[in-house]
Scaffold this motif. Structure first.
Motif, PDB file in Angstrom:
ATOM      1  N   PHE A 239       0.785  -1.160   0.131  1.00  0.00           N
ATOM      2  CA  PHE A 239       0.036   0.091   0.031  1.00  0.00           C
ATOM      3  C   PHE A 239       0.811   1.341   0.067  1.00  0.00           C
ATOM      4  N   ARG A 240       1.946   1.392   0.918  1.00  0.00           N
ATOM      5  CA  ARG A 240       2.533   2.557   1.155  1.00  0.00           C
ATOM      6  C   ARG A 240       3.923   2.541   0.504  1.00  0.00           C
TER       7      ARG A 240
ATOM      8  N   THR B 248       5.025  -5.327   7.480  1.00  0.00           N
ATOM      9  CA  THR B 248       3.976  -4.280   7.633  1.00  0.00           C
ATOM     10  C   THR B 248       4.429  -2.952   8.023  1.00  0.00           C
ATOM     11  N   SER B 249       3.987  -1.886   7.785  1.00  0.00           N
ATOM     12  CA  SER B 249       4.531  -0.738   8.053  1.00  0.00           C
ATOM     13  C   SER B 249       4.069  -0.339   9.426  1.00  0.00           C
TER      14      SER B 249
ATOM     15  N   ASN C 205      11.475  -6.833   8.041  1.00  0.00           N
ATOM     16  CA  ASN C 205      10.943  -5.798   7.127  1.00  0.00           C
ATOM     17  C   ASN C 205      12.168  -5.355   6.050  1.00  0.00           C
TER      18      ASN C 205
HETATM   19  P1  OAD Z   1       2.093  -1.157   3.897  1.00  0.00           P
HETATM   20  O1  OAD Z   1       2.185  -1.001   2.250  1.00  0.00           O
HETATM   21  O2  OAD Z   1       1.582  -0.151   4.711  1.00  0.00           O
HETATM   22  O3  OAD Z   1       3.581  -1.649   4.448  1.00  0.00           O
HETATM   23  C1  OAD Z   1       4.307  -2.846   3.637  1.00  0.00           C
HETATM   24  C2  OAD Z   1       5.407  -2.864   4.532  1.00  0.00           C
HETATM   25  O4  OAD Z   1       6.167  -4.229   3.983  1.00  0.00           O
HETATM   26  C3  OAD Z   1       6.554  -1.906   4.355  1.00  0.00           C
HETATM   27  O5  OAD Z   1       6.862  -1.555   5.810  1.00  0.00           O
HETATM   28  C4  OAD Z   1       7.633  -2.392   3.495  1.00  0.00           C
HETATM   29  O6  OAD Z   1       8.768  -1.671   3.882  1.00  0.00           O
HETATM   30  C5  OAD Z   1       7.683  -3.746   3.788  1.00  0.00           C
HETATM   31  N1  OAD Z   1       7.802  -4.796   2.683  1.00  0.00           N
HETATM   32  C6  OAD Z   1       7.799  -4.412   1.371  1.00  0.00           C
HETATM   33  N2  OAD Z   1       8.157  -5.355   0.843  1.00  0.00           N
HETATM   34  C7  OAD Z   1       8.875  -6.250   1.677  1.00  0.00           C
HETATM   35  C8  OAD Z   1       9.366  -7.859   1.579  1.00  0.00           C
HETATM   36  N3  OAD Z   1       9.559  -8.463   0.409  1.00  0.00           N
HETATM   37  N4  OAD Z   1       9.784  -8.322   2.679  1.00  0.00           N
HETATM   38  C9  OAD Z   1       9.496  -7.880   3.668  1.00  0.00           C
HETATM   39  N5  OAD Z   1       8.948  -6.459   4.051  1.00  0.00           N
HETATM   40  C10 OAD Z   1       8.570  -5.831   2.966  1.00  0.00           C
HETATM   41  O7  OAD Z   1       1.101  -2.346   4.143  1.00  0.00           O
HETATM   42  P2  OAD Z   1       0.341  -2.856   5.487  1.00  0.00           P
HETATM   43  O8  OAD Z   1       1.279  -2.667   6.684  1.00  0.00           O
HETATM   44  O9  OAD Z   1      -0.041  -4.352   5.250  1.00  0.00           O
HETATM   45  O10 OAD Z   1      -5.814  -1.744   5.083  1.00  0.00           O
HETATM   46  O11 OAD Z   1      -0.810  -2.027   5.669  1.00  0.00           O
HETATM   47  C11 OAD Z   1      -1.742  -1.960   6.560  1.00  0.00           C
HETATM   48  C12 OAD Z   1      -3.219  -1.672   6.007  1.00  0.00           C
HETATM   49  O12 OAD Z   1      -3.040  -0.480   5.302  1.00  0.00           O
HETATM   50  C13 OAD Z   1      -3.570  -2.636   4.768  1.00  0.00           C
HETATM   51  O13 OAD Z   1      -4.300  -3.912   5.369  1.00  0.00           O
HETATM   52  C14 OAD Z   1      -4.689  -2.080   4.329  1.00  0.00           C
HETATM   53  C15 OAD Z   1      -3.946  -0.720   4.005  1.00  0.00           C
HETATM   54  O14 OAD Z   1      -4.665   0.449   4.032  1.00  0.00           O
HETATM   55  C16 OAD Z   1      -6.998  -1.952   4.708  1.00  0.00           C
HETATM   56  O15 OAD Z   1      -7.153  -1.933   3.392  1.00  0.00           O
HETATM   57  C17 OAD Z   1      -8.070  -1.743   5.766  1.00  0.00           C
END
Ligand code: OAD
Length: 249
Positions: free
Chosen positions: A34-35, A188-189, A213
């Motif tokens: 997402f981010r 997760t961020s 992460n």
């Molecule tokens: P984010 O996109 O916020 O964060 C993804 C995280 O994964 C970041 O900290 C990256 O650094 C890390 N990352 C990326 N690729 C990686 C890899 N190959 N191995 C390890 N880490 C990696 O996604 P979420 O934290 O899941 O909610 O976001 C939380 C929620 O925000 C989602 O469930 C969604 C969104 O809005 C809803 O839709 C309700």
């Protein structure tokens, strides 16, 4: 990766382990996070245009089509080595609870059981009005499909901004965080509540916090171990170190 010796020794004796995953875990399967500032979904779209009940009521077709595309994508990609390592952790630790914010169903496809889905599942569809799950629907009809029972518009069974999380899932997750010896926060961020508070709830009750992460997050300075890198590489390496005899990794 060279894991700290005492981490491995402590994990080998651990009985109650809880893990929380986020979009980073599915990134290596080809699903966008997402981010991420370049490729993240929220870099291209505004959540308030697509992921709120108001957005759906304003333009149901736009929201339906966006989720239909993501649903199709989730259906065509495959679990990666990180998902499989987590499934192995589920078979090996006496009590292992897997909590995910992901809606893609990849943990279950990799063999994880009893996955707690905090944000729902994109592969399921329910009625916006009466909440009943839909069995079938026309994915790419010119209009948003309707509920066979009440005629309301169908929507993805995911949690949108401003909506409550499924109560039982959240309660079970909080309990698993409070009672575990090890808490893993993976991919997760840590920016979305209440999921982000689970690691802190675990830490307050004395759990060892392990974060995996690509980059530091708000949790990192409170984590006991920060394993920096791809979860699809670190998790299977960790599992192979713990259980070298495993044939599934
Ligand atoms: P984010 O996109 O916020 O964060 C993804 C995280 O994964 C970041 O900290 C990256 O650094 C890390 N990352 C990326 N690729 C990686 C890899 N190959 N191995 C390890 N880490 C990696 O996604 P979420 O934290 O899941 O909610 O976001 C939380 C929620 O925000 C989602 O469930 C969604 C969104 O809005 C809803 O839709 C309700």
């Amino acid at each position: 990766m060279q894991f700290p010796t005492e981490l491995i020794a402590r994990l080998q004796k651990a009985e109650r382990v809880t893990a929380l995953t986020g979009a980073g875990v599915s990134q290596e399967s080809g699903l966008r996070t997402f981010r991420d500032s370049q490729t993240g979904l929220w870099a291209q779209y505004r959540p308030e245009d697509l992921a709120t009940p108001e957005a759906f009521l304003r333009n149901p077709k736009l929201v339906w089509d966006w989720y239909a595309e993501r649903r199709q994508r989730a259906d065509t990609v495959q679990p990666n080595a990180g998902h499989y390592a987590l499934a192995e952790m589920g078979r090996r630790f006496p009590k292992f609870t897997l909590i995910t914010q992901n809606v893609d169903g990849l943990h279950q496809r990799a063999g994880s059981k009893d996955v707690i889905e905090l944000h729902g599942n994109i592969l399921r569809v329910k009625c916006f009005d009466c909440g009943r799950p839909a069995e079938t629907w026309a994915e790419s009809a010119p209009e948003v499909p309707r509920c066979a029972v009440c005629g309301g518009l169908l929507r993805p069974d995911v949690v949108w901004f401003g909506e409550a999380l499924p109560r039982l899932a959240l309660e079970t997750a909080v309990e698993a965080a409070r009672t575990c010896q090890f808490f893993f926060s993976i991919g997760t961020s840590g920016l979305v509540q209440p999921a982000a508070s689970l690691a802190f709830a675990a830490r307050n009750r004395g759990a060892v916090i392990v974060e995996i992460n690509l980059e530091p997050t708000p949790l990192t300075e409170r984590a006991d171990y920060f394993l920096q890198g791809k979860s699809g590489e670190i998790l299977p390496e960790l599992a192979r170190t713990l259980w070298p005899e495993s044939k599934r990794l």
